[in-house]
Design a protein around this motif. Structure first.
Motif, PDB file in Angstrom:
ATOM      1  N   LYS A  94      -3.702   9.686  -6.205  1.00  7.88           N
ATOM      2  CA  LYS A  94      -3.031   9.695  -7.344  1.00  7.88           C
ATOM      3  C   LYS A  94      -4.256   9.147  -8.538  1.00  7.88           C
ATOM      4  CE  LYS A  94       0.238   9.596 -11.134  1.00  7.88           C
ATOM      5  NZ  LYS A  94       2.120   9.830 -11.302  1.00  7.88           N
ATOM      6  N   LYS A  95      -4.431   9.828  -9.617  1.00 12.67           N
ATOM      7  CA  LYS A  95      -5.661   8.806 -10.149  1.00 12.67           C
ATOM      8  C   LYS A  95      -4.887   8.161 -11.561  1.00 12.67           C
ATOM      9  CE  LYS A  95      -9.140   9.807 -14.062  1.00 12.67           C
ATOM     10  NZ  LYS A  95     -10.145   8.976 -13.528  1.00 12.67           N
ATOM     11  N   GLU A 136       2.287  -1.499 -13.015  1.00  8.77           N
ATOM     12  CA  GLU A 136       1.968  -2.856 -12.895  1.00  8.77           C
ATOM     13  C   GLU A 136      -0.106  -2.799 -12.172  1.00  8.77           C
ATOM     14  OE1 GLU A 136       0.869  -6.813 -12.315  1.00  8.77           O
ATOM     15  OE2 GLU A 136       2.954  -5.397 -13.395  1.00  8.77           O
ATOM     16  N   ALA A 137      -0.323  -1.448 -11.687  1.00 11.60           N
ATOM     17  CA  ALA A 137      -1.060  -1.849 -11.591  1.00 11.60           C
ATOM     18  C   ALA A 137      -2.074  -1.466 -12.417  1.00 11.60           C
ATOM     19  CB  ALA A 137      -1.269  -0.243  -9.817  1.00 11.60           C
ATOM     20  N   MET A 138      -2.127  -0.298 -13.593  1.00 12.06           N
ATOM     21  CA  MET A 138      -3.373  -0.305 -13.998  1.00 12.06           C
ATOM     22  C   MET A 138      -3.758  -1.596 -15.152  1.00 12.06           C
ATOM     23  SD  MET A 138      -1.929   3.790 -15.282  1.00 12.06           S
ATOM     24  CE  MET A 138      -0.444   3.870 -15.841  1.00 12.06           C
ATOM     25  N   ALA A 139      -1.754  -2.679 -15.149  1.00 15.72           N
ATOM     26  CA  ALA A 139      -2.272  -3.795 -15.938  1.00 15.72           C
ATOM     27  C   ALA A 139      -2.878  -4.458 -14.896  1.00 15.72           C
ATOM     28  CB  ALA A 139      -0.897  -4.374 -16.601  1.00 15.72           C
ATOM     29  N   ARG A 140      -3.254  -4.482 -14.007  1.00 18.11           N
ATOM     30  CA  ARG A 140      -4.368  -4.968 -12.958  1.00 18.11           C
ATOM     31  C   ARG A 140      -5.694  -4.539 -12.432  1.00 18.11           C
ATOM     32  NH1 ARG A 140      -0.701  -6.465  -7.761  1.00 18.11           N
ATOM     33  NH2 ARG A 140       1.191  -7.523  -9.044  1.00 18.11           N
ATOM     34  N   GLY A 141      -5.291  -3.370 -13.704  1.00 18.82           N
ATOM     35  CA  GLY A 141      -7.522  -3.289 -13.381  1.00 18.82           C
ATOM     36  C   GLY A 141      -7.191  -1.663 -12.804  1.00 18.82           C
ATOM     37  N   CYS A 142      -6.191  -0.858 -12.284  1.00 20.13           N
ATOM     38  CA  CYS A 142      -6.527  -0.226 -11.197  1.00 20.13           C
ATOM     39  C   CYS A 142      -6.487   1.146 -12.052  1.00 20.13           C
ATOM     40  CB  CYS A 142      -5.136  -0.178 -10.095  1.00 20.13           C
ATOM     41  SG  CYS A 142      -5.153  -1.443  -9.320  1.00 20.13           S
ATOM     42  N   HIS A 143      -7.629   2.173 -11.030  1.00 20.68           N
ATOM     43  CA  HIS A 143      -7.761   3.716 -11.878  1.00 20.68           C
ATOM     44  C   HIS A 143      -7.389   4.159 -10.720  1.00 20.68           C
ATOM     45  CE1 HIS A 143     -10.281   3.799  -8.822  1.00 20.68           C
ATOM     46  NE2 HIS A 143     -11.068   2.682  -8.589  1.00 20.68           N
ATOM     47  N   GLY A 144      -6.796   4.199  -9.299  1.00 15.38           N
ATOM     48  CA  GLY A 144      -5.974   4.957  -8.547  1.00 15.38           C
ATOM     49  C   GLY A 144      -5.242   4.354  -7.781  1.00 15.38           C
ATOM     50  N   ALA A 145      -4.346   5.759  -7.025  1.00 19.66           N
ATOM     51  CA  ALA A 145      -3.021   5.056  -6.484  1.00 19.66           C
ATOM     52  C   ALA A 145      -3.479   5.826  -4.535  1.00 19.66           C
ATOM     53  CB  ALA A 145      -2.146   5.266  -6.756  1.00 19.66           C
ATOM     54  N   LEU A 146      -2.819   5.327  -4.236  1.00 20.46           N
ATOM     55  CA  LEU A 146      -2.782   5.801  -2.700  1.00 20.46           C
ATOM     56  C   LEU A 146      -1.719   5.264  -1.526  1.00 20.46           C
ATOM     57  CD1 LEU A 146      -4.083   6.284   0.255  1.00 20.46           C
ATOM     58  CD2 LEU A 146      -5.371   3.833   0.707  1.00 20.46           C
TER      59      LEU A 146
END
Length: 140
Positions: free
Chosen positions: A137-138, A90-100
């Motif tokens: 995480k990338k 879902e985060a990638m679908a929102r355009g995210c490139h990283g996670a914390l």
């Protein structure tokens, strides 16, 4: 301007709202709008009761997982991994490139590392005798 310093364990909702709005406005001017949007993933049992969940948000191209919980009966069954996978998609679908994510639980840290998260910092004795570990995480 004369000021007073107030310390409280029971802040008023309107004071917290003003603080949030003021900091958001400052950050928007400083680095651009965050695009902050809540993100939650829940696992429900047969009766509809929540048995696991993630709560966090996406902002500035990052997913921040604030809370992750799995009922004891489901631990060790890759439920956390499934929820993280869903949140990351879902985060990638929102355009995210990283996670914390962060934790002071050694077992949770192992789960996050298996998911591809890598430590980038720690805070010793948070709580005393443990370290709070910060992992990223990338996303691709």
């Amino acid at each position: 301007m004369k000021t007073t310093l107030e310390i409280t364990a029971e802040p008023l909702a309107q004071d917290l709202a003003l603080l949030s709005e003021s900091l958001t406005a400052f950050n928007d001017r400083d680095v651009g709008a965050s695009g902050r949007k809540p993100l939650a993933v829940f696992v429900r049992g047969e009766a509809g009761a929540m048995v696991a969940g993630i709560s966090g948000y996406t902002a500035w191209g990052w997913l921040y997982v604030q809370w992750l919980w799995v009922d004891e009966k489901l631990r060790g069954q890759r439920v956390a991994a499934s929820m993280l996978d869903a949140a990351e998609r879902e985060a990638m679908a929102r355009g995210c490139h990283g996670a914390l994510i962060d934790t002071f639980n050694p077992t949770a840290e192992k789960v996050y590392r298996r998911q591809g998260y890598e430590p980038f910092g720690s805070l010793p004795d948070f709580p005393v005798g443990r370290s709070r570990i910060f992992l990223q995480k990338k996303l691709s």
